[in-house]
Write an enzyme that holds these catalytic residues in place. Sequence first.
Site, PDB file in Angstrom:
ATOM      1  N   GLY A 126      46.726  34.019  47.305  1.00 12.41           N
ATOM      2  CA  GLY A 126      45.609  34.566  46.534  1.00 12.41           C
ATOM      3  C   GLY A 126      44.454  33.578  46.492  1.00 12.41           C
ATOM      4  N   GLY A 186      41.584  34.146  44.714  1.00  7.63           N
ATOM      5  CA  GLY A 186      40.689  34.547  43.626  1.00  7.63           C
ATOM      6  C   GLY A 186      40.283  33.311  42.840  1.00  7.63           C
ATOM      7  N   PHE A 187      40.034  33.506  41.548  1.00  5.03           N
ATOM      8  CA  PHE A 187      39.567  32.378  40.740  1.00  5.03           C
ATOM      9  C   PHE A 187      40.599  31.250  40.713  1.00  5.03           C
ATOM     10  CE2 PHE A 187      36.682  35.596  39.082  1.00  5.03           C
ATOM     11  CZ  PHE A 187      35.503  34.868  39.049  1.00  5.03           C
ATOM     12  N   VAL A 226      50.776  39.384  51.729  1.00 11.25           N
ATOM     13  CA  VAL A 226      52.121  38.877  51.435  1.00 11.25           C
ATOM     14  C   VAL A 226      53.000  40.034  50.985  1.00 11.25           C
ATOM     15  CG1 VAL A 226      53.472  37.343  49.955  1.00 11.25           C
ATOM     16  CG2 VAL A 226      51.265  36.588  50.864  1.00 11.25           C
ATOM     17  N   GLU A 257      30.919  47.059  29.308  1.00 12.96           N
ATOM     18  CA  GLU A 257      29.890  46.779  30.315  1.00 12.96           C
ATOM     19  C   GLU A 257      29.634  48.004  31.188  1.00 12.96           C
ATOM     20  OE1 GLU A 257      30.566  41.955  30.540  1.00 12.96           O
ATOM     21  OE2 GLU A 257      31.426  43.154  32.117  1.00 12.96           O
ATOM     22  N   ASP A 287      46.159  35.619  36.233  1.00  6.66           N
ATOM     23  CA  ASP A 287      46.540  36.904  35.629  1.00  6.66           C
ATOM     24  C   ASP A 287      48.028  37.211  35.758  1.00  6.66           C
ATOM     25  OD1 ASP A 287      43.894  37.207  35.085  1.00  6.66           O
ATOM     26  OD2 ASP A 287      43.567  38.993  36.319  1.00  6.66           O
TER      27      ASP A 287
HETATM   28  C1  LIG Z   1      35.787  44.422  36.427  1.00  7.26           C
HETATM   29  C2  LIG Z   1      36.276  43.075  35.934  1.00  7.26           C
HETATM   30  C3  LIG Z   1      35.466  42.310  35.103  1.00  7.26           C
HETATM   31  C4  LIG Z   1      35.905  41.069  34.658  1.00  7.26           C
HETATM   32  N1  LIG Z   1      35.072  40.315  33.864  1.00  7.26           N
HETATM   33  C5  LIG Z   1      35.460  39.073  33.501  1.00  7.26           C
HETATM   34  C6  LIG Z   1      34.580  38.227  32.759  1.00  7.26           C
HETATM   35  O1  LIG Z   1      33.454  38.610  32.428  1.00  7.26           O
HETATM   36  N2  LIG Z   1      35.012  36.975  32.437  1.00  7.26           N
HETATM   37  C7  LIG Z   1      36.258  36.521  32.800  1.00  7.26           C
HETATM   38  O2  LIG Z   1      36.595  35.374  32.507  1.00  7.26           O
HETATM   39  N3  LIG Z   1      37.115  37.301  33.483  1.00  7.26           N
HETATM   40  C8  LIG Z   1      36.747  38.550  33.848  1.00  7.26           C
HETATM   41  N4  LIG Z   1      37.607  39.353  34.555  1.00  7.26           N
HETATM   42  C9  LIG Z   1      38.976  38.865  34.808  1.00  7.26           C
HETATM   43  C10 LIG Z   1      39.017  37.851  35.931  1.00  7.26           C
HETATM   44  O3  LIG Z   1      38.349  38.346  37.064  1.00  7.26           O
HETATM   45  C11 LIG Z   1      40.471  37.559  36.244  1.00  7.26           C
HETATM   46  O4  LIG Z   1      41.094  37.084  35.069  1.00  7.26           O
HETATM   47  C12 LIG Z   1      40.592  36.521  37.337  1.00  7.26           C
HETATM   48  O5  LIG Z   1      40.065  37.024  38.535  1.00  7.26           O
HETATM   49  C13 LIG Z   1      42.047  36.121  37.537  1.00  7.26           C
HETATM   50  O6  LIG Z   1      42.120  35.195  38.562  1.00  7.26           O
HETATM   51  P1  LIG Z   1      43.403  35.147  39.503  1.00  7.26           P
HETATM   52  O7  LIG Z   1      43.198  33.979  40.413  1.00  7.26           O
HETATM   53  O8  LIG Z   1      44.635  35.213  38.694  1.00  7.26           O
HETATM   54  O9  LIG Z   1      43.341  36.511  40.325  1.00  7.26           O
HETATM   55  P2  LIG Z   1      42.176  37.134  41.201  1.00  7.26           P
HETATM   56  O10 LIG Z   1      40.889  36.461  40.971  1.00  7.26           O
HETATM   57  O11 LIG Z   1      42.255  38.591  40.979  1.00  7.26           O
HETATM   58  O12 LIG Z   1      42.624  36.816  42.688  1.00  7.26           O
HETATM   59  C14 LIG Z   1      43.787  37.343  43.248  1.00  7.26           C
HETATM   60  C15 LIG Z   1      43.681  37.213  44.762  1.00  7.26           C
HETATM   61  O13 LIG Z   1      44.957  37.454  45.327  1.00  7.26           O
HETATM   62  C16 LIG Z   1      44.823  38.258  46.478  1.00  7.26           C
HETATM   63  N5  LIG Z   1      46.077  38.977  46.655  1.00  7.26           N
HETATM   64  C17 LIG Z   1      46.703  39.775  45.752  1.00  7.26           C
HETATM   65  N6  LIG Z   1      47.853  40.230  46.261  1.00  7.26           N
HETATM   66  C18 LIG Z   1      47.976  39.714  47.499  1.00  7.26           C
HETATM   67  C19 LIG Z   1      48.945  39.837  48.524  1.00  7.26           C
HETATM   68  N7  LIG Z   1      50.053  40.575  48.378  1.00  7.26           N
HETATM   69  N8  LIG Z   1      48.740  39.171  49.685  1.00  7.26           N
HETATM   70  C20 LIG Z   1      47.623  38.422  49.873  1.00  7.26           C
HETATM   71  N9  LIG Z   1      46.675  38.275  48.933  1.00  7.26           N
HETATM   72  C21 LIG Z   1      46.856  38.906  47.758  1.00  7.26           C
HETATM   73  C22 LIG Z   1      43.649  39.170  46.145  1.00  7.26           C
HETATM   74  O14 LIG Z   1      43.031  39.682  47.316  1.00  7.26           O
HETATM   75  C23 LIG Z   1      42.718  38.222  45.369  1.00  7.26           C
HETATM   76  O15 LIG Z   1      41.810  37.580  46.211  1.00  7.26           O
HETATM   77  C24 LIG Z   1      37.200  40.595  35.035  1.00  7.26           C
HETATM   78  C25 LIG Z   1      38.001  41.370  35.860  1.00  7.26           C
HETATM   79  C26 LIG Z   1      37.540  42.605  36.312  1.00  7.26           C
HETATM   80  C27 LIG Z   1      38.427  43.419  37.216  1.00  7.26           C
END
Ligand SMILES: Cc1cc2nc3c(=O)[nH]c(=O)nc-3n(C[C@H](O)[C@H](O)[C@H](O)COP(=O)(O)OP(=O)(O)OC[C@H]3O[C@@H](n4cnc5c(N)ncnc54)[C@H](O)[C@@H]3O)c2cc1C
Length: 429
Positions: free
Chosen positions: A14, A16-17, A82, A173, A303
């Site tokens: 992943g 993401g953030f 994955v 929002e 998350d």
């Molecule tokens: C519409 C929306 C608005 C939001 N607004 C806010 C805000 O204003 N402030 C705030 O703090 N948070 C906000 N959030 C929440 C925030 O975006 C998440 O808490 C944050 O992205 C979590 O980070 P993460 O690294 O856990 O997952 P993510 O950032 O979701 O990253 C997960 C990554 O894993 C990858 N992935 C998933 N499954 C697989 C797989 N099987 N194989 C390969 N890759 C995979 C995905 O492609 C993605 O790139 C918001 C979320 C959404 C949906």
Amino acid sequence: MKTIQSEPRIVIIGAGFGGLQAAQSLSNAPVQVLLIDRNNYHLFQPLLYQVATATLSDDDIAYPLRAILREQKNLEFLLANVKQIDLHSQKIITDTDEISYDYLILAPGSETNFYRNESLSQHSFGLKNLQDAHRIRQHLLLQFEKASREMNPDKLKALLTFVVAGGGPTGVEMAGAISELAQVVVKKDYPDLDFQEIRIVLLEATDKLVSHLQTDLSKNTVISLSRKGVEIMFGSKLVDYNGEIIRLDPFQTFPARTLIWTAGVRASGLMDLLGLSQAGQKRIRVLPTLQLPEFSSAYVIGDSAYVENSEGKALPMTAPVAMQQAKHAVRNILANIAGNPLKSFTFQDSGMMATIGRNQAVAQIGKFRFTGWIAWLIWLFVHLIQIIGFRNRLLVLFKWSWEYIFYDRTGRLLEHQAYIKRDMDESNP
Ligand SMILES: Cc1cc2nc3c(=O)[nH]c(=O)nc-3n(C[C@H](O)[C@H](O)[C@H](O)COP(=O)(O)OP(=O)(O)OC[C@H]3O[C@@H](n4cnc5c(N)ncnc54)[C@H](O)[C@@H]3O)c2cc1C
């Protein structure tokens, strides 16, 4: 894929953030990093609703991972989905490869939770990724287009009723942004449509919006949304939606052709495959060090991880939690490699905010609380500096300024794609 045996191999799932932060935090470490994501970009999810409502476009809020990470010599990126994780043999199975690791950081985020309600998942829109945002934008624009030639008053009402379920930050929002989209699009592009016909409904099952914020900010949110013409229905639990009729508990029904579902989110489905203890929202319970119990080389962050604060409450699913956990997991992995003791994670809460639209937001930063224009400026600034890439920041600033001055949104192009055709066919049998 290159493999260098001498240094420990850290695989991050992943980008993401959490995952991206973990990868970047390892940039100077004597390790080999493999970052895997099914997309080749990092997505700034907090601005997804602006893609869904035609303010921004995809590449304003998504940035190619290879471009972000190209200077990092100890890192490889793998574009793959994955499929399975074998914690016992320390192997990952993707749709293209089988990969072994010394340390694993799991950061696959979360997905929309429709609570196994088939009709809801079939007929409503989630908002978690760029595809969702596209579908919503196309659908919203199409409703105005259809409404412009609808003669039947009941059908017109349904076309112009936009329902958002969930009074958290995303729902708030989204409702505010739809109200502004309607103002901009309808007033300019459809002068014959009566703006008063448009109904935007925000459903919230409890008696509070943005419940994670202080009560006065929550009340302020209600007032600001109401001024924008959003109808807030408290204590309204959505039980069913068939694409035509919204059904609520306590019993109430009304027609609507649009339902955006922001009331449910759960940890990535990958977590279900681990066969480990899951807490609320299917998040995986981790140790205070962020390691998986019994699998000390694997960490879960963001998350997908269930971690409690000092009051025993689950940490929220937010970007700051994911990024702080990423740094902490990296520190613990490096400590482990060096033979030093690991530390427990504590979250430093820097605040929360939500925007309701033009000149309107609420923000809680430490003991300070802001509303209205000041909060909106803080929101704009905080989000702008977090967007990756100078070009993207500049573009977003330009588009925001353009919209603010000219009341215009540039992203309102309707594409003639298969799902649009389906949408049209359904309403014109
Ligand atoms: C519409 C929306 C608005 C939001 N607004 C806010 C805000 O204003 N402030 C705030 O703090 N948070 C906000 N959030 C929440 C925030 O975006 C998440 O808490 C944050 O992205 C979590 O980070 P993460 O690294 O856990 O997952 P993510 O950032 O979701 O990253 C997960 C990554 O894993 C990858 N992935 C998933 N499954 C697989 C797989 N099987 N194989 C390969 N890759 C995979 C995905 O492609 C993605 O790139 C918001 C979320 C959404 C949906």
